[in-house]
Design an enzyme around this catalytic site. Structure first.
Site, PDB file in Angstrom:
ATOM      1  N   ASP A 269       0.870  -1.167   0.000  1.00  0.00           N
ATOM      2  CA  ASP A 269       0.000   0.000   0.000  1.00  0.00           C
ATOM      3  C   ASP A 269       0.916   1.229   0.000  1.00  0.00           C
ATOM      4  O   ASP A 269       2.123   1.130   0.253  1.00  0.00           O
ATOM      5  CB  ASP A 269      -0.945  -0.009   1.209  1.00  0.00           C
ATOM      6  CG  ASP A 269      -2.150   0.902   0.973  1.00  0.00           C
ATOM      7  OD1 ASP A 269      -2.090   1.758   0.068  1.00  0.00           O
ATOM      8  OD2 ASP A 269      -3.161   0.768   1.703  1.00  0.00           O
TER       9      ASP A 269
HETATM   10  C1  BGC Z   1      -5.042   3.231   0.147  1.00  0.00           C
HETATM   11  C2  BGC Z   1      -5.080   2.253  -1.003  1.00  0.00           C
HETATM   12  C3  BGC Z   1      -4.928   2.989  -2.310  1.00  0.00           C
HETATM   13  C4  BGC Z   1      -3.647   3.783  -2.280  1.00  0.00           C
HETATM   14  C5  BGC Z   1      -3.354   4.532  -3.567  1.00  0.00           C
HETATM   15  C6  BGC Z   1      -3.853   4.166   0.044  1.00  0.00           C
HETATM   16  O1  BGC Z   1      -3.971   5.194   0.975  1.00  0.00           O
HETATM   17  O2  BGC Z   1      -5.045   2.552   1.363  1.00  0.00           O
HETATM   18  O3  BGC Z   1      -6.291   1.539  -0.954  1.00  0.00           O
HETATM   19  O4  BGC Z   1      -4.984   2.102  -3.372  1.00  0.00           O
HETATM   20  O5  BGC Z   1      -3.716   4.712  -1.228  1.00  0.00           O
HETATM   21  O6  BGC Z   1      -4.159   5.626  -3.705  1.00  0.00           O
END
Ligand code: BGC
Length: 734
Positions: A269
């Site tokens: 993530d």
């Molecule tokens: C989230 C993810 C997301 C990523 C990219 C993160 O803060 O937890 O689900 O895909 O950001 O935007």
């Protein structure tokens, strides 16, 4: 004959001894030692790896932040290698539509709405429709596959997941993944694993025992990896039993890569990588989130780790091969998206409408309040939640950043655990071209449709003033029917909800109560991604759960209200009567920063069943304008323990409709809850029509996780139930 049997028995004993012995003496197998698969895509990826320089290889393990240029501010990109015809990979969020920051995208109903449809084909189509837009915009990877379970009903991101049951979530996620990848867009499934709350979102330590993990929280991912073969799995922010998920070797390598034979890549993530050698050796293949600031998978730390022999060249090759393999297998390598393609937003809006129509759940319908008869209504009141202009959508990365319809925003008055106001990505009211007031007017042209509510775009979440409530009551009093729309906003990085009671705006319960006192024909429409409490339920004639309905929500809702569409959605999570009844409330309702999953297997409906707590509305529940009867149950067991459950369902009402018959299993084993979902189907029936339903249940769904054998163990003699919901059981095997 007798001798033969004895011989066979003694052979079996020997085989068992040999198996146990070889298990004890063999060293644990490492991912890179598994041998080269026969898959030509894998071979081709392997050949490409051999042609890359070390510096080129390093491009594939760290994403760069995009400039806001073409294709427009997605989640990041991986730079390709032109001399080997390896294209760039642009990445975008895509939970409910493309997350491009600069190009317009359609906003589909929230993922939790999709779960309420219980429709596998619809889930496939949902993944496909979003991927069509991603590809047209130039994105080769979509991050839309959220499947954390609704353990915490107040969870800030529950709206972007698929409910509280691992089978429902897993099968829908697998279909969505296939739909996405059918368009040559790589799908990522997330957040792996134990990431069920927003409280302490970047560092919480989820304590989950092994059996609970396997039977509940890992299962949706296992099913999706097996059936959907996603290009990527995204590890989550939290720690799992002490180790960060993105450097947890049991999770990433032993389970995902070794036991589940996952061939794609594991990406972190954004900002969830915490080390170089530890994470790489644990199985993380790609760091996401930074090339601007310090990064663990950047050139300097990775070369340092290589020189120090903290990581191996083979492992770097494995990381790169996985990425290239995913690109080849998905079609991105040979046919990368070009971007700049025209999107058919009208067609997408029609699809968004059909998703919402199949997802709306009719929770209550006393005295046939619904469907509304247009010819008999002189005045219709629509009250609250900007229903004359917009619908609610979930906040954070699951939202469309640049909705084709526009939005208005505001964070004043929003309250969540840990945050007061919006987090990093606002929670907009999504403007829609045909809001509920207009859609109702179109279906009931001779009625006078009037709206009452807050009209403050600068502070759209502020509480209703006494004057505004009085205006709503006056309008309701002079109307034949009053439709009150209530909303519960939620979003990533907003924290979790403090309570399931409607809170943003804070006095919606008072509004509903006052309107219902003035007009006995009051209908409540809920826009939420979480269950809500309904202190006013007994005063209300009809209640509809519309989720975050997406950009065609007004039309879809009006079609259900007037009976052009028969509601067929079923709840993907339980609605409790009180906060105190929920599995995670404890004594105080404080959400732990380091949650202990002490309810073990009793998530959601399993908890209410095990504790004999009556919910407000149970898992799998949803009414229709027609009625279905169930008959003729037959259960057959194959020698490999596959269960074949068949029965008939008849529409014995007056209108066409869809039903979701559900099979539940009663597994008599210590720690197991009374019932678990074993399978389901969704069928469309005309009035008077009957259909035979066959549901096949795999041995795994009849198993418990045996921690000493480190494997599934089928439990014999399970009870089989068929119902219209988890508490509306119509047929039993015995
Ligand atoms: C989230 C993810 C997301 C990523 C990219 C993160 O803060 O937890 O689900 O895909 O950001 O935007």
């Amino acid at each position: 004959m007798r001798m033969l049997r004895n011989d066979m028995q003694s052979n079996r004993v020997w085989i068992a001894v040999l198996l146990v012995t070889s298990f004890l003496v063999s060293p644990p197998i490492k991912a890179q030692e598994r041998g080269t698969p026969n898959d030509p895509a894998w071979q081709r990826a392997n050949d490409l790896v051999k042609k890359l320089t070390l510096d080129e290889k390093l491009q594939f393990i760290l994403s760069k932040y995009p400039s806001n240029a073409d294709p427009g501010g997605g989640g990041g990109y991986i730079e390709g290698v032109t001399r080997l015809h390896i294209p760039d990979v642009n990445i975008s969020d895509s939970a409910t539509g493309s997350g491009s920051a600069t190009q317009s995208s359609s906003t589909f109903p929230a993922t939790i709405a999709l779960a309420a449809s219980w429709d596998r084909q619809l889930s496939y189509d949902y993944g496909k429709e979003i991927a069509i837009q991603l590809r047209a915009q130039g994105f080769a990877m979509g991050l839309g596959g959220g499947a954390n379970l609704t353990r915490e009903p107040r969870g800030g991101r529950a709206f972007e997941y698929l409910g509280e049951d691992p089978l429902l979530a897993g099968e829908l996620l697998a279909q969505r993944t296939k739909g996405t990848q059918s368009q040559k867009v790589m799908a990522s499934i997330k957040h792996f694993a134990g990431n069920e709350q927003e409280t302490n979102r970047m560092g919480g330590n989820s304590h989950i025992d092994e059996r609970t993990l396997r039977e509940l929280y890992l299962l949706p991912f296992e099913i999706a990896v097996e059936q959907g073969q996603p290009a990527s799995v995204m590890c989550s922010y939290n720690r799992l039993n002490g180790e960060y998920a993105c450097e947890n070797s049991v999770l990433l390598t032993d389970i995902l890569k070794m036991q589940w034979h996952f061939r794609g890549q594991i990406q972190s993530d954004w900002g969830a990588t915490h080390s170089t050698a530890k994470a790489i050796n644990a199985g993380l293949d790609e760091e996401e989130g930074s090339d601007a600031g310090p990064s663990y998978f950047g050139r300097v730390p990775v070369l340092f780790a290589l020189t120090n022999h903290d990581i191996t060249q083979e492992r770097i090759d494995d990381m790169v091969r996985r990425k290239l393999y995913a690109m080849i297998a998905s079609g991105v390598m040979d046919d990368p998206p070009q971007g700049g393609e025209k999107i058919d937003f009208d067609a997408a809006r029609k699809f968004a409408q059909s998703v919402e129509e199949q997802s709306i759940v009719l929770l209550k319908n006393d005295r046939h309040q619904l469907p509304l008869p247009p010819s008999k209504l002189t005045r219709i009141a629509v009250i609250g939640s900007h229903a004359d202009a917009a619908v609610m959508s979930g906040g954070g990365s699951a939202d469309t950043m640049h909705p084709v319809t526009g939005s208005f925003e505001g964070c004043e008055g929003l309250e969540f655990v840990e945050h007061n106001g919006c987090g990093w990505w606002r929670n907009p009211w999504l403007k829609i071209p045909v809001p509920l007031t207009k859609a109702i007017q179109e279906l009931s042209p001779r009625s006078e449709v009037k709206f009452s509510g807050v009209r403050d775009e600068q502070a759209p979440f502020r509480a209703y003033s006494l004057g505004e409530i009085a205006d709503a009551v006056a309008l309701a009093r002079e109307s034949d029917v009053a439709i009150v729309v209530v909303a519960q906003p939620a979003g990533e990085d907003f924290g979790d909800l403090k309570t399931l009671s409607l809170q943003n705006p804070s006095n919606q319960n008072e509004l509903v109560d006052a309107v219902a006192t003035a007009n006995p024909h009051t209908i409540v429409v809920i826009e939420s991604g979480n269950p809500i409490l309904m202190p006013w339920k007994d005063k209300i004639a009809a209640i509809i759960e519309a989720w975050y309905p997406g950009e065609a929500g007004g039309k879809a809702l009006a079609n259900v209200l007037f009976g052009n569409v028969d509601p067929s959605g079923k709840l993907p999570f339980t609605f409790p009567l009180r906060n105190e009844d929920t599995p995670t409330w404890g004594g105080t309702g404080v959400i732990s920063k380091d949650p202990v999953y002490s309810e073990k297997l009793n998530i959601g409906y399993r908890w209410y069943d095990a504790r004999k707590i009556a919910p407000l509305f149970d898992f799998g529940y949803g009414l229709s304008y027609t009625h279905f009867t169930y008959a003729d149950l037959s259960v057959k067991r194959d020698t490999d323990r596959t269960l074949h459950v068949s029965f008939s369902v008849k529409n014995d009402g007056a209108v066409a409709g869809a039903e979701v018959p559900q099979v539940y299993l009663g597994i008599d084993y210590a720690g197991e809850p009374p019932l678990r979902l074993g399978g389901w189907s969704k069928i469309q029936l005309n009035p008077g029509e009957a259909q035979k339903v066959n549901i096949v249940i795999s041995p795994r769904m009849q198993s418990i996780w045996d921690t000493s054998a480190n494997d599934w163990r089928v439990i014999p003699d399970i009870a089989v139930y068929v119902g219209a919901s988890s508490r509306d059981i119509r047929l039993k095997e015995r």
